[in-house]
Motif scaffolding. Structure first.
Motif: not given
Length: 645
Positions: A93-99, A138-139, A255-257, A262-263
């Motif tokens: 949703r954030s448009g980032i790549k994660v390894r 946010a938690p 990520l926070d937004e 998402f939650i």
């Protein structure tokens, strides 16, 4: 580390729980419409920076084993779990790549985050310490620390009832921190949630303090939910979120937004149910069978009145029962599979055995520990892995047969014949067929024993040094009143102390009891010892003691506030020799003074005589000069007279 070693984390966002989720199901259509509108609005307002993929790769650090948040696929080596699914969706949703980078434990993850080797931790407990180097979104979940007891326990209803009880906790877990700070209980500290739960169920512990949801989840998966219950109020609330290494404001804000949005979505709820499941239904097999029995009894009472309707109702009940039984069997199979995963991934050797010494199964750790296959371990039985000549073995078997459990140490044997020490935890229980079975958890303590032996030798060395040093040694605790030293207690002394002072059996006694009047005769001792015990600054001094009848040279320092150690030597002979030397020196000085005075007196007399002698000589010279002058004048006069004539 306290929150990272929990067997699972319970989700409860914004104070919600499973009951809130069930209530949301009752109005699903309405909520779905509202969420759809919110999602549509959010989608339209996504900034270009969030919608477009980021070329930069975000590195996420995760521990290898922290179910259901993190686990590693044995075949692919890739991590999976609730936290991974949530992080993947947030990244999408954030448009980032994660390894993902997998570390052996939480210490490795934390160290990597501090060093800047990773950018984020997908699911990280929020603590004040971590806020120093981590920005938390946010938690994404919240759980409660609760008190667990056996379902038959009735006399523990609050934390106050735990006073004097045996309480099982997991090392470095928040439950352990809470109970350690509170005190007043006998803490049984275990390395894993499974060990602590076994201690509670087997009766080794009276209660267990642990996060509510993860423990209930494991109990439900293992078929043990009916054997335990929670009691009292929540002891603490722990929140978890995505942890972002400080210094990355753009990544954190993104990520926070995304987390906040998402939650609130149905996708998040689906992920929750995928990994945590739904609570166990009220209508389990036992309750259904009980209801059927009651229905049969009621049907018999009103048989002649409502026979037809009772038969129909009974048939329906029986059909429901069969369906429940099928569901229960399926759940049991799934529970057994999950339990097998826990056993197979345990860091300790886990064996299923029988009281006669036969071994029914062994986990992979046991095979590695003993260098044998599971088949070889089962074929060899107890004699194949335990040194039967160990005199502690009969004691262990007798205690286990008498009490149903045992924990201690035994000598174990590997396949190559080498022996090694092991810590054994074993308990007797009955299986589903009513047969006696025993569980055995084994831990290789070779390194611990080596460390203990090294410590023992070190203590022996220092004890020998302590006992054989020629100086006296006294370890004492200072007693103060309004910060003024009043007395001190001997905690330990060596043999030289007794030989030098002549005092015996002083340990545990006050100095004023051992040496009456010392406070009045040697007040400087109390002043110096008190000053060192409070300030921690060492001092050295000499003191004469009337009680000892001699002199002492004392070096004193403080190992901790309120305590001091005095190392001293009896220097009475040296002081007597110094005193004798002083007297001899004073006598010589007096003799020198007398001799000097005598010499000065004679010198004065000589000088006086010399002055008298010199004066007389001078007068003689003057007289001779006068005579010569007179003779010259007389001669001149004679010459004149002669000339006149």
């Amino acid at each position: 580390m306290g929150t990272e070693r929990m067997g699972a984390a319970a989700i409860k966002l914004g104070g919600s729980n499973m009951m809130a989720i069930n209530r949301r199901h009752s109005s699903r259509l309405f909520v779905f419409l509202i969420l759809s509108l919110l999602l549509a609005s959010f989608t339209l307002q996504i900034p270009p920076a969030l919608a477009a993929p980021d070329d930069k790769e975000v590195i996420a650090g995760v521990p290898a084993n922290f179910p259901p948040q993190y686990q590693v696929d044995a075949k692919t080596g890739k991590p999976y779990g609730f936290a991974i699914d949530v992080m993947d969706e947030i990244a999408r949703r954030s448009g980032i790549k994660v390894r993902y980078v997998v570390y052996g434990n939480w210490s490795g993850v934390t160290a990597a985050l501090k060093k800047g080797e990773i950018d984020v931790v997908p699911n990280f407990g929020i603590t004040d310490e971590r806020k120093k180097y981590t920005d938390f979104t946010a938690p994404v979940e919240t759980f409660q620390i609760k008190i667990f007891v056996r379902s038959t326990t009735e006399d523990i209803n609050s934390i106050d009832d735990l006073a004097g009880r045996k309480v099982a906790v997991v090392s470095e877990n928040q439950g352990y921190v809470i109970m350690k700070e509170r005190g007043g209980t006998e803490l049984l500290v275990y390395d894993s949630m499974e060990e602590a739960l076994m201690a509670l169920i087997s009766g080794n512990a009276d209660a267990m303090v642990y996060p509510e949801a993860p423990l209930l989840l494991v109990a439900r998966q293992s078929g043990l939910e009916d054997h335990i219950k929670t009691t009292g109020e929540s002891l603490a609330e722990i929140k978890r979120s995505i942890g972002v290494r400080k210094g990355q404001p753009e990544l954190y804000n993104k990520l926070d937004e995304t987390v906040k949005a998402f939650i609130l979505t149905p996708e998040y709820e689906k992920l929750y149910q995928k990994w945590y499941g739904k609570p166990k239904p009220f209508w389990n097999t036992e309750r259904v069978l009980a209801a059927v029995g009651i229905a049969i009894i009621l049907a018999a009472v009103i048989f002649f009145v409502l026979h037809y309707f009772s038969v129909l109702r009974l048939n329906k009940k029986l059909a429901d029962t069969l369906a429940q039984l099928e569901t229960s069997e399926k759940s049991l199979r799934e529970s057994e599979e999950r339990y097998r995963m826990l056993v197979d991934n345990s860091m300790d050797a886990v064996l299923l055995t029988a009281p006669d010494g036969s071994i029914l199964s062994a986990n992979p750790t046991a095979c590695r520990m003993f260098g044998r296959t599971e088949e070889e371990i089962c074929q060899g039985g107890r004699a194949g892995i335990v040194d039967v000549t160990d005199p502690r073995l009969p004691v262990m078997l007798e205690e286990r047969a008498r009490t149903g459990k045992f924990k201690g140490e035994l000598t174990l044997i590997r396949k190559d014949g080498t022996k090694f020490p092991g810590e054994i935890t074993t308990a007797i229980f009955k299986d589903k067929d009513g047969l006696d079975r025993t569980s055995m958890i084994i831990r290789d303590i070779t390194e611990r024993k080596r460390a203990e032996e090294a410590l023992r030798k070190s203590e022996m060395y220092y004890r020998s040094l302590f006992e054989n040093m020629v100086e006296g040694f006294a370890y004492c605790r200072m007693l103060f009143e309004n910060d003024e030293p009043q007395d001190f207690i001997y905690l330990n002394v060596n043999r030289a102390f007794e030989e030098l002072t002549g005092l015996n059996n002083v340990v545990g006694k006050k100095v004023t009891e051992v040496i009456p009047g010392i406070r009045e005769s040697n007040p400087e001792l109390f002043e110096i010892y008190g000053r060192v015990a409070l300030s921690g600054m060492p001092e050295r001094f000499e003191s004469h003691s009337e009680s000892f009848g001699g002199w002492l040279s004392v070096s004193v320092y403080s190992p901790e506030k309120g305590y001091f150690i005095a190392v001293f030597d009896n220097i009475t002979e040296r002081k007597l020799a110094e005193e004798e030397l002083k007297k001899h020196r004073e006598h010589l000085e007096e003799m020198v003074k007398e001799r000097t005075a005598e010499l000065e007196k004679k010198t004065t007399e000589l000088e006086r005589m010399n002055r008298l002698f010199v004066g007389r000589e001078l007068r003689m010279v003057e007289l001779k000069q006068k005579i010569a002058e007179l003779e010259k004048e007389i001669g001149d006069m004679n010459n004149l007279l002669k000339a006149e004539k």
